[in-house]
Write a protein that holds these residues in place. Structure first.
Motif, PDB file in Angstrom:
ATOM      1  N   LEU A  29      80.730 123.896  46.789  1.00 34.95           N
ATOM      2  CA  LEU A  29      81.693 124.246  47.831  1.00 34.95           C
ATOM      3  C   LEU A  29      81.006 124.431  49.180  1.00 34.95           C
ATOM      4  O   LEU A  29      81.516 123.989  50.218  1.00 34.95           O
ATOM      5  N   ALA A  30      79.839 125.071  49.167  1.00 32.63           N
ATOM      6  CA  ALA A  30      79.100 125.303  50.406  1.00 32.63           C
ATOM      7  C   ALA A  30      78.714 123.980  51.065  1.00 32.63           C
ATOM      8  O   ALA A  30      78.801 123.830  52.296  1.00 32.63           O
ATOM      9  N   GLU A  31      78.309 123.020  50.247  1.00 31.07           N
ATOM     10  CA  GLU A  31      77.937 121.708  50.786  1.00 31.07           C
ATOM     11  C   GLU A  31      79.169 120.932  51.244  1.00 31.07           C
ATOM     12  O   GLU A  31      79.180 120.355  52.338  1.00 31.07           O
ATOM     13  N   LYS A  32      80.210 120.944  50.433  1.00 34.09           N
ATOM     14  CA  LYS A  32      81.431 120.185  50.741  1.00 34.09           C
ATOM     15  C   LYS A  32      82.072 120.654  52.040  1.00 34.09           C
ATOM     16  O   LYS A  32      82.531 119.833  52.850  1.00 34.09           O
ATOM     17  N   TYR A  33      82.098 121.961  52.240  1.00 32.40           N
ATOM     18  CA  TYR A  33      82.772 122.513  53.418  1.00 32.40           C
ATOM     19  C   TYR A  33      81.800 122.991  54.492  1.00 32.40           C
ATOM     20  O   TYR A  33      82.211 123.651  55.441  1.00 32.40           O
ATOM     21  N   GLN A  34      80.520 122.633  54.319  1.00 28.14           N
ATOM     22  CA  GLN A  34      79.491 122.944  55.318  1.00 28.14           C
ATOM     23  C   GLN A  34      79.494 124.430  55.689  1.00 28.14           C
ATOM     24  O   GLN A  34      79.580 124.805  56.856  1.00 28.14           O
ATOM     25  N   ILE A  35      79.416 125.251  54.649  1.00 30.32           N
ATOM     26  CA  ILE A  35      79.383 126.700  54.827  1.00 30.32           C
ATOM     27  C   ILE A  35      77.947 127.170  54.621  1.00 30.32           C
ATOM     28  O   ILE A  35      77.443 127.164  53.501  1.00 30.32           O
ATOM     29  N   PRO A  36      77.254 127.552  55.689  1.00 28.11           N
ATOM     30  CA  PRO A  36      75.847 127.954  55.570  1.00 28.11           C
ATOM     31  C   PRO A  36      75.695 129.328  54.934  1.00 28.11           C
ATOM     32  O   PRO A  36      76.598 130.167  55.013  1.00 28.11           O
ATOM     33  N   SER A  37      74.554 129.552  54.318  1.00 29.99           N
ATOM     34  CA  SER A  37      74.265 130.868  53.751  1.00 29.99           C
ATOM     35  C   SER A  37      74.026 131.870  54.868  1.00 29.99           C
ATOM     36  O   SER A  37      73.392 131.567  55.877  1.00 29.99           O
ATOM     37  N   SER A  38      74.561 133.066  54.688  1.00 36.13           N
ATOM     38  CA  SER A  38      74.350 134.149  55.654  1.00 36.13           C
ATOM     39  C   SER A  38      73.307 135.135  55.166  1.00 36.13           C
ATOM     40  O   SER A  38      73.089 136.170  55.786  1.00 36.13           O
ATOM     41  N   GLY A  39      72.703 134.848  54.017  1.00 37.54           N
ATOM     42  CA  GLY A  39      71.665 135.715  53.494  1.00 37.54           C
ATOM     43  C   GLY A  39      72.142 136.598  52.355  1.00 37.54           C
ATOM     44  O   GLY A  39      73.124 136.297  51.666  1.00 37.54           O
ATOM     45  N   LEU A  40      71.431 137.700  52.161  1.00 39.58           N
ATOM     46  CA  LEU A  40      71.697 138.612  51.047  1.00 39.58           C
ATOM     47  C   LEU A  40      72.325 139.903  51.551  1.00 39.58           C
ATOM     48  O   LEU A  40      71.807 140.544  52.473  1.00 39.58           O
ATOM     49  N   LYS A  41      73.454 140.255  50.974  1.00 40.20           N
ATOM     50  CA  LYS A  41      74.148 141.488  51.343  1.00 40.20           C
ATOM     51  C   LYS A  41      75.030 141.914  50.179  1.00 40.20           C
ATOM     52  O   LYS A  41      75.601 141.069  49.489  1.00 40.20           O
ATOM     53  N   ARG A 156      76.230 117.139  31.202  1.00 35.42           N
ATOM     54  CA  ARG A 156      75.986 117.515  32.596  1.00 35.42           C
ATOM     55  C   ARG A 156      76.862 116.692  33.539  1.00 35.42           C
ATOM     56  O   ARG A 156      77.402 117.218  34.519  1.00 35.42           O
ATOM     57  N   LYS A 157      77.029 115.414  33.216  1.00 33.69           N
ATOM     58  CA  LYS A 157      77.888 114.554  34.036  1.00 33.69           C
ATOM     59  C   LYS A 157      79.337 115.036  33.986  1.00 33.69           C
ATOM     60  O   LYS A 157      80.019 115.104  35.011  1.00 33.69           O
ATOM     61  N   LEU A 158      79.795 115.410  32.794  1.00 29.36           N
ATOM     62  CA  LEU A 158      81.163 115.907  32.639  1.00 29.36           C
ATOM     63  C   LEU A 158      81.360 117.221  33.392  1.00 29.36           C
ATOM     64  O   LEU A 158      82.398 117.441  34.030  1.00 29.36           O
ATOM     65  N   VAL A 159      80.365 118.100  33.329  1.00 30.21           N
ATOM     66  CA  VAL A 159      80.467 119.394  34.005  1.00 30.21           C
ATOM     67  C   VAL A 159      80.446 119.212  35.526  1.00 30.21           C
ATOM     68  O   VAL A 159      81.177 119.901  36.248  1.00 30.21           O
ATOM     69  N   ASP A 160      79.643 118.286  36.016  1.00 26.46           N
ATOM     70  CA  ASP A 160      79.635 118.019  37.458  1.00 26.46           C
ATOM     71  C   ASP A 160      81.005 117.532  37.926  1.00 26.46           C
ATOM     72  O   ASP A 160      81.468 117.899  39.019  1.00 26.46           O
ATOM     73  N   GLU A 161      81.668 116.711  37.106  1.00 26.21           N
ATOM     74  CA  GLU A 161      83.022 116.268  37.442  1.00 26.21           C
ATOM     75  C   GLU A 161      83.995 117.445  37.413  1.00 26.21           C
ATOM     76  O   GLU A 161      84.887 117.551  38.256  1.00 26.21           O
ATOM     77  N   ALA A 162      83.802 118.348  36.444  1.00 23.96           N
ATOM     78  CA  ALA A 162      84.659 119.533  36.345  1.00 23.96           C
ATOM     79  C   ALA A 162      84.486 120.437  37.562  1.00 23.96           C
ATOM     80  O   ALA A 162      85.456 121.053  38.029  1.00 23.96           O
ATOM     81  N   ILE A 163      83.267 120.521  38.080  1.00 18.18           N
ATOM     82  CA  ILE A 163      83.021 121.323  39.273  1.00 18.18           C
ATOM     83  C   ILE A 163      83.792 120.748  40.462  1.00 18.18           C
ATOM     84  O   ILE A 163      84.367 121.495  41.264  1.00 18.18           O
ATOM     85  N   GLU A 164      83.843 119.429  40.562  1.00 15.53           N
ATOM     86  CA  GLU A 164      84.636 118.799  41.626  1.00 15.53           C
ATOM     87  C   GLU A 164      86.115 119.130  41.453  1.00 15.53           C
ATOM     88  O   GLU A 164      86.823 119.409  42.430  1.00 15.53           O
ATOM     89  N   HIS A 165      86.587 119.096  40.207  1.00 10.27           N
ATOM     90  CA  HIS A 165      87.984 119.455  39.942  1.00 10.27           C
ATOM     91  C   HIS A 165      88.241 120.922  40.282  1.00 10.27           C
ATOM     92  O   HIS A 165      89.306 121.269  40.808  1.00 10.27           O
ATOM     93  N   ALA A 166      87.265 121.775  39.977  1.00  9.83           N
ATOM     94  CA  ALA A 166      87.409 123.198  40.295  1.00  9.83           C
ATOM     95  C   ALA A 166      87.537 123.403  41.801  1.00  9.83           C
ATOM     96  O   ALA A 166      88.311 124.243  42.264  1.00  9.83           O
ATOM     97  N   ALA A 167      86.778 122.630  42.573  1.00 12.40           N
ATOM     98  CA  ALA A 167      86.860 122.721  44.033  1.00 12.40           C
ATOM     99  C   ALA A 167      88.237 122.290  44.520  1.00 12.40           C
ATOM    100  O   ALA A 167      88.814 122.913  45.426  1.00 12.40           O
ATOM    101  N   ASP A 168      88.772 121.228  43.921  1.00 15.12           N
ATOM    102  CA  ASP A 168      90.112 120.774  44.304  1.00 15.12           C
ATOM    103  C   ASP A 168      91.167 121.805  43.915  1.00 15.12           C
ATOM    104  O   ASP A 168      92.124 122.055  44.661  1.00 15.12           O
TER     105      ASP A 168
END
Length: 203
Positions: A29-41, A156-168
């Protein structure tokens, strides 16, 4: 502000394990929506951004799985979020085949220690969740060894596809269409390990 928490265990030794698909989804999600890390809090790595026009906080608790609720509860309190409406948790599920996801509006921990911790620390089980299938523990295996193990290349390939579905699905949830997300993604997926006589997937 929506708090999107993906569950997992910190440190390099757990990267890519079944128990860390929540972390993997946050990274996606961070990569898809270009959300940078703000660090640890608040005991979590986090980043602020926008998805589907909604302000979100992408969160990876650094407490280890069994104490995930400590971090999530701190964030809920700090941002004055209503967990029933503004908390979405993404995590692994051994009761689902790799490649499957399930969306729920609320529910019990179902034996998942990370969810159990969040329920205990926030005082509610009425938060939304996206479960990502990692497959059933083989007979005779220790559960910890299984969830802390890594996927086969095929899975792993199936799970990567599932992660894309989770993002959608997450995007749909943020657009106030959780029922639509459930209707679309809570269907039974084909079992990739079971083919019919003609080589087609059997549902």
């Amino acid at each position: 502000m929506y708090i999107i928490a993906g569950l997992g265990n910190p440190s390099k030794q757990y990267e890519g394990t079944r128990h860390n698909v929540g972390f993997d989804t946050i990274d996606y999600l961070a990569e898809k929506y270009q959300i940078p890390s703000s660090g640890l809090k608040h005991k979590a790595l986090y980043g602020k951004g926008v998805i589907a026009g909604k302000k979100v906080l992408l969160v990876k608790p650094m407490t280890y799985m069994n104490l995930s609720g400590e971090s999530v509860a701190e964030l809920v309190s700090y941002y004055k979020a209503n967990p029933d409406d503004e908390l979405i948790v993404i995590y692994d599920d051994i009761n689902l085949e790799p490649g499957s996801i399930r969306i729920r509006k609320k529910g019990s921990a179902g034996g998942h220690n990370g969810i159990k911790s969040i329920i205990g620390c926030t005082g509610t089980q009425n938060f939304k969740r996206i479960r990502i299938g990692v497959g059933e523990k083989p007979k005779g295996w220790d559960l910890a060894d299984f969830v802390l193990g890594r996927f086969s290349k095929e899975d792993r390939k199936l799970v990567d596809e599932a992660i894309e579905h989770a993002a959608d699905a997450l995007k749909m949830i943020l657009q106030d269409d959780i029922n639509g997300a459930m209707n679309q993604y809570n269907r039974k997926m084909p079992d990739p390990h079971k083919d019919d006589a003609e080589g087609n997937f059997v549902i």
